[in-house]
Design a protein around this motif. Structure first.
Motif, PDB file in Angstrom:
ATOM      1  N   GLY A 119     106.756  42.903  45.262  1.00  9.30           N
ATOM      2  CA  GLY A 119     105.407  43.375  45.576  1.00  9.30           C
ATOM      3  C   GLY A 119     104.992  44.554  44.717  1.00  9.30           C
ATOM      4  N   LEU A 120     105.949  45.449  44.461  1.00  6.20           N
ATOM      5  CA  LEU A 120     105.631  46.663  43.699  1.00  6.20           C
ATOM      6  C   LEU A 120     105.108  46.297  42.302  1.00  6.20           C
ATOM      7  N   GLU A 149      97.737  43.789  58.594  1.00  6.37           N
ATOM      8  CA  GLU A 149      99.082  44.375  58.548  1.00  6.37           C
ATOM      9  C   GLU A 149      99.481  44.791  59.954  1.00  6.37           C
ATOM     10  N   ASP A 167     113.340  42.822  43.555  1.00 10.46           N
ATOM     11  CA  ASP A 167     113.952  43.522  42.411  1.00 10.46           C
ATOM     12  C   ASP A 167     115.176  44.316  42.843  1.00 10.46           C
ATOM     13  N   LYS A 213     109.006  49.034  56.431  1.00 11.68           N
ATOM     14  CA  LYS A 213     109.314  49.272  55.010  1.00 11.68           C
ATOM     15  C   LYS A 213     109.707  48.003  54.255  1.00 11.68           C
ATOM     16  N   THR A 244     102.708  52.847  58.873  1.00 10.14           N
ATOM     17  CA  THR A 244     101.777  51.902  59.472  1.00 10.14           C
ATOM     18  C   THR A 244     102.114  51.676  60.941  1.00 10.14           C
ATOM     19  N   GLY A 252     107.675  46.322  52.743  1.00 10.00           N
ATOM     20  CA  GLY A 252     106.764  46.239  51.591  1.00 10.00           C
ATOM     21  C   GLY A 252     105.456  45.546  51.929  1.00 10.00           C
ATOM     22  N   LYS A 253     105.039  45.581  53.203  1.00 10.58           N
ATOM     23  CA  LYS A 253     103.820  44.870  53.632  1.00 10.58           C
ATOM     24  C   LYS A 253     102.574  45.431  52.940  1.00 10.58           C
ATOM     25  N   SER A 254     102.399  46.766  53.015  1.00 11.73           N
ATOM     26  CA  SER A 254     101.191  47.370  52.435  1.00 11.73           C
ATOM     27  C   SER A 254     101.147  47.134  50.928  1.00 11.73           C
ATOM     28  N   THR A 255     102.301  47.266  50.280  1.00 14.67           N
ATOM     29  CA  THR A 255     102.361  47.074  48.825  1.00 14.67           C
ATOM     30  C   THR A 255     101.938  45.654  48.463  1.00 14.67           C
ATOM     31  N   ASP A 257     104.131  53.956  51.493  1.00 19.62           N
ATOM     32  CA  ASP A 257     104.919  55.170  51.627  1.00 19.62           C
ATOM     33  C   ASP A 257     106.376  54.843  51.853  1.00 19.62           C
ATOM     34  N   ARG A 279     110.667  42.891  47.955  1.00 19.96           N
ATOM     35  CA  ARG A 279     111.463  43.867  47.186  1.00 19.96           C
ATOM     36  C   ARG A 279     112.623  43.164  46.488  1.00 19.96           C
TER      37      ARG A 279
END
Ligand SMILES: Nc1nc2c(ncn2[C@@H]2O[C@H](COP(=O)(O)OP(=O)(O)OP(=O)(O)O)[C@@H](O)[C@H]2O)c(=O)[nH]1
Ligand SMILES: [Mg+2]
Length: 698
Positions: free
Chosen positions: A245-246, A141, A207, A51, A75, A53-56, A70, A205
């Motif tokens: 990333g988001l 990933e 933010d 979590k 993953t 934020g790799k996929s993002t 997610d 992340r």
């Protein structure tokens, strides 16, 4: 040796190794695969904790929502995102079988389902997509560093993936022990020790740093600064970059509709906008008919609170088009910096990185499965490893970044630049603008060279520093060599001049565009100021009208009060008049009554006069006419009446003191004899008790 030459040597070594293992199909296949990869795009492993934020971030980098993201752990399976002319999914089993899953389009739901398989059922997924963002790089990933999948299959699977990658982009929200262990293990690979693998650490992340407010990215940047200065961390990684990333993903996939909604929200009043941004719940549930709640929820999921707040700030600050907003948001998310760093550190160095990967493959096979005759290969391997200037540059850079080597301040920055930290072109290494003319580049290169030659003979430097100076000097010489080669080749020189002129024209066009944008911005600001002025004037007019209306209302009220007071006065005057008239009437009535009384009295007096006269004529002194009458008629009633008179006179006498004394006395003491003449003044008060008296009075 140039990087191309280095790559060729590494390639040659790999091919020669293959000949030694021709009889071993597995090793041969594995080596052939490595050889083929040298012509494929650079492979970057995107790794980090669960979590992180790799996929993002992968989606942000390639500009498509491909990797499933997610909030739950998903993953499990190592997933390759690589370029392919058609959408394709290849499923690799742990036993080496590869299955082609037919798909017409790629969607993250399909990929998500496949990623849900256990690692002992599916060892890797290869997603091929015709996405332009994947043409230069393949992103891999890995499952989360401390995830269940990695615990299950052991760290060797992860090490295996990393050994197949040319570089690592490591994500962490803030480095913990597991992150340090991971980065250390990457560096402990044999070849990496001699040639540090290029690792970029992204503070993902960002933010959410601190209180997650508007300053989150700045706070993350300060933390990154601390890590850059930390020798433990910088020994494993050379670059630390905060990134959201988001927001990177949302802005790189932003649509015109997103822009319209954000622009609408930016136009809300300050109060409405501030209320909306107070919390996620307010943002979704606030009453705002123009943008339905579900659309706001989706926007919040995609951009995050930080992204929406930044977007609205930018739009209110004058950003006017979707493209402008996209650029600004990519900048604000840290994605632009990350992409630039990936480009300068990985893409521009890809030949050196590929050569390193080829050498690593040779090293792994020779150590895992040594065979007679491979000694000469090992010798060759060592020579390539130690003699390539590119490795020296990487090593020196790593030592400078980790603080093991430290020059005086201006030299420190120059050394890094010359070693290629900011890019590999002569301009970038010399710190010159890309539009600088060839002559200027040559002058700067000569000055730089003499500066570093002085350092080479500086007796104060220790051995490590002298080695680093030699590497920097060599890099500066290569820049000069590059210049001479260009000058020696008139065609290339002309080409360079042409390029410089084109770059200059481009810069001019950019400056013009910038000036135009500034003028537009100024015009927008002027219009906004005008609108504000008009708004204020309207407000003032409104206030003036309201004051006037209030004044009129007060005047009307005063008039009403005046009229009421007047009416009251009139009413009181009428009442007084009425009272005066009533008093007059009463007076008149009393006067009339007095007159009547007077007349009655006069009449009584007249009668009295008559009666006296008649009494005197009977000459019966001491007897009242009644007595006389009774005596004359010798009437029994008369006698009784006479007794009664005596009695009643006695009674009256006893009662008299309680009444008007003089009056009673005059009446009671009045001699009843004929000689007692009644006082005319008293007669009206005199009560004659006899029936005849009563009669006579009537
Ligand atoms: N606020 C915020 N949330 C983010 C950011 N990046 C990712 N997320 C959220 O974090 C959650 C996990 O993101 P992923 O990209 O799936 O993370 P991952 O590292 O791929 O997760 P696994 O593969 O399951 O380990 C999702 O809900 C994302 O929306 C970011 O920059 N800011
Ligand atoms: Mg993921």
């Amino acid at each position: 040796m140039s990087t191309e030459a280095l790559l060729e040597r590494a390639k040659g070594l790999l091919m020669r190794t293959m000949t030694f293992y021709r009889d071993d199909p597995r090793t041969s296949t594995w080596l052939r695969d490595r050889l083929e990869r040298l012509d494929q795009p650079l492979r970057i492993a995107v790794s980090g904790r669960v979590k992180s934020g790799k996929s993002t971030l992968i989606n942000a980098l390639i500009g498509t929502d491909l990797a499933p993201t997610d909030a739950e752990e998903r993953t499990q399976v190592t997933t390759f995102y690589q370029y392919g002319p058609e959408p394709k999914i290849l499923v690799h089993t742990p036993h080496g079988a590869v299955q082609n899953v037919p798909v017409s389009t790629l969607d993250s739901a399909t990929i998500r389902d496949l990623q849900h398989w256990r690692p002992d059922e599916v060892s890797r997924l290869v997603i091929e997509s015709p996405t332009p963002g994947l043409q230069a790089i393949t992103l891999i990933e890995t499952p989360g560093v401390a995830s269940a999948a990695v615990q299950e299959t052991g760290r060797s699977a992860l090490a295996q993936i990393l050994s197949e990658s040319d570089a690592v982009l490591y994500l962490t929200r803030y480095p913990r022990q597991t992150d340090l262990q991971f980065l250390q293990s990457v560096n402990e690979l044999q070849t990496a020790r001699s040639v540090p693998i290029n690792t970029i650490v992204a503070f993902s992340r960002a933010d959410e740093t601190g209180d997650g407010g508007a300053d989150a990215l700045a706070a993350a940047e300060r933390i990154a600064d601390r890590y850059r200065a930390d020798p433990t961390l910088s020994a494993f990684a050379q670059h630390f970059i905060p990134v959201v990333g988001l927001l990177g993903q949302a802005s790189s996939t932003m649509t015109e509709d997103d822009f319209k909604i954000l622009a609408y929200l930016a136009r809300l009043s300050d109060t409405d906008r501030d209320t909306l941004l107070l919390s996620a719940e307010r943002f979704i549930k606030a009453g705002l008919e123009a943008v339905p709640s579900e659309i706001r929820q989706r926007l919040l999921e995609r951009f995050g609170h930080y992204g929406i707040a930044r977007s609205l700030d930018l739009l209110r600050g004058g950003v006017g088009t979707a493209q402008q907003l996209q650029q600004e948001l990519l900048e604000a998310s840290g994605l632009t910096t990350l992409q630039e760093t990936l480009h300068s550190q990985f893409v521009e160095r890809q030949d050196a990185l590929r050569a390193r990967s080829a050498l690593l493959a040779v090293d792994m096979v020779l150590r895992a499965n040594p065979r007679p005759g491979v000694q000469q290969l090992l010798g060759e391997f060592e020579r390539v490893l130690t003699n390539a200037h590119e490795w020296d540059e990487l090593r020196a850079l790593s030592a400078l970044d980790s603080g093991q080597i430290r020059f005086a301040r201006p030299l420190q920055a120059e050394a890094k630049r010359l070693l290629g930290a900011s890019g590999h072109s002569p301009h970038a290494r010399l710190g010159l603008d890309e539009t600088a003319m060839i002559a200027d580049v040559a002058d700067e290169a000569t000055a730089t060279l003499s500066r570093w030659r002085e350092q080479a003979v500086n007796p104060m430097l220790d051995r490590a520093h002298r080695d680093a100076v030699r590497t920097v000097l060599r890099s500066a010489e290569r820049v000069i060599l590059h210049q001479i080669q260009n000058q020696g080749n008139p065609q290339q020189a002309a080409q360079a001049q042409q390029q410089a002129r084109a770059a200059q024209a481009q810069a001019q066009a950019q400056a013009q565009a910038q000036a135009q944008a500034q003028a537009q911005q100024a015009e927008r600001a002027r219009q906004a100021a005008e609108a504000e002025q008009a708004r204020r004037a309207a407000e003032a007019e409104q206030a003036r009208q309201a004051a006037e209306a209030e004044q009129a209302r007060q005047a009307a009220e005063a008039e009403r009060a005046r009229q009421a007071a007047e009416a009251e006065r009139a009413r009181q005057a009428a009442e007084a008049e009425q009272a005066r008239r009533a008093a007059e009437a009463e007076q008149a009535r009393q006067a009339a009554e007095a007159e009547r009384a007077r007349q009655e009295q006069a009449a009584a007096q007249a009668r009295q006069g008559e009666w006296s006269t008649s009494a005197r004529s009977t000459d019966t002194p001491g007897k009242t006419p009644a007595t006389q009458f009774l005596q004359q008629n010798d009437h029994p009633t008369g006698r009784r009446a006479l007794r009664d008179v005596g009695t009643s006179t006695g009674r009256r006498r006893r009662a008299e003191p309680e009444q008007g004394e003089s009056r009673s006395r005059s009446a009671v003491n009045q001699p009843t004899g004929s000689h007692a003449k009644p006082d005319p003044e008293e007669s009206s008060h005199y009560v004659d008790p006899t029936p005849s008296g009563r009669h006579s009075r009537g």
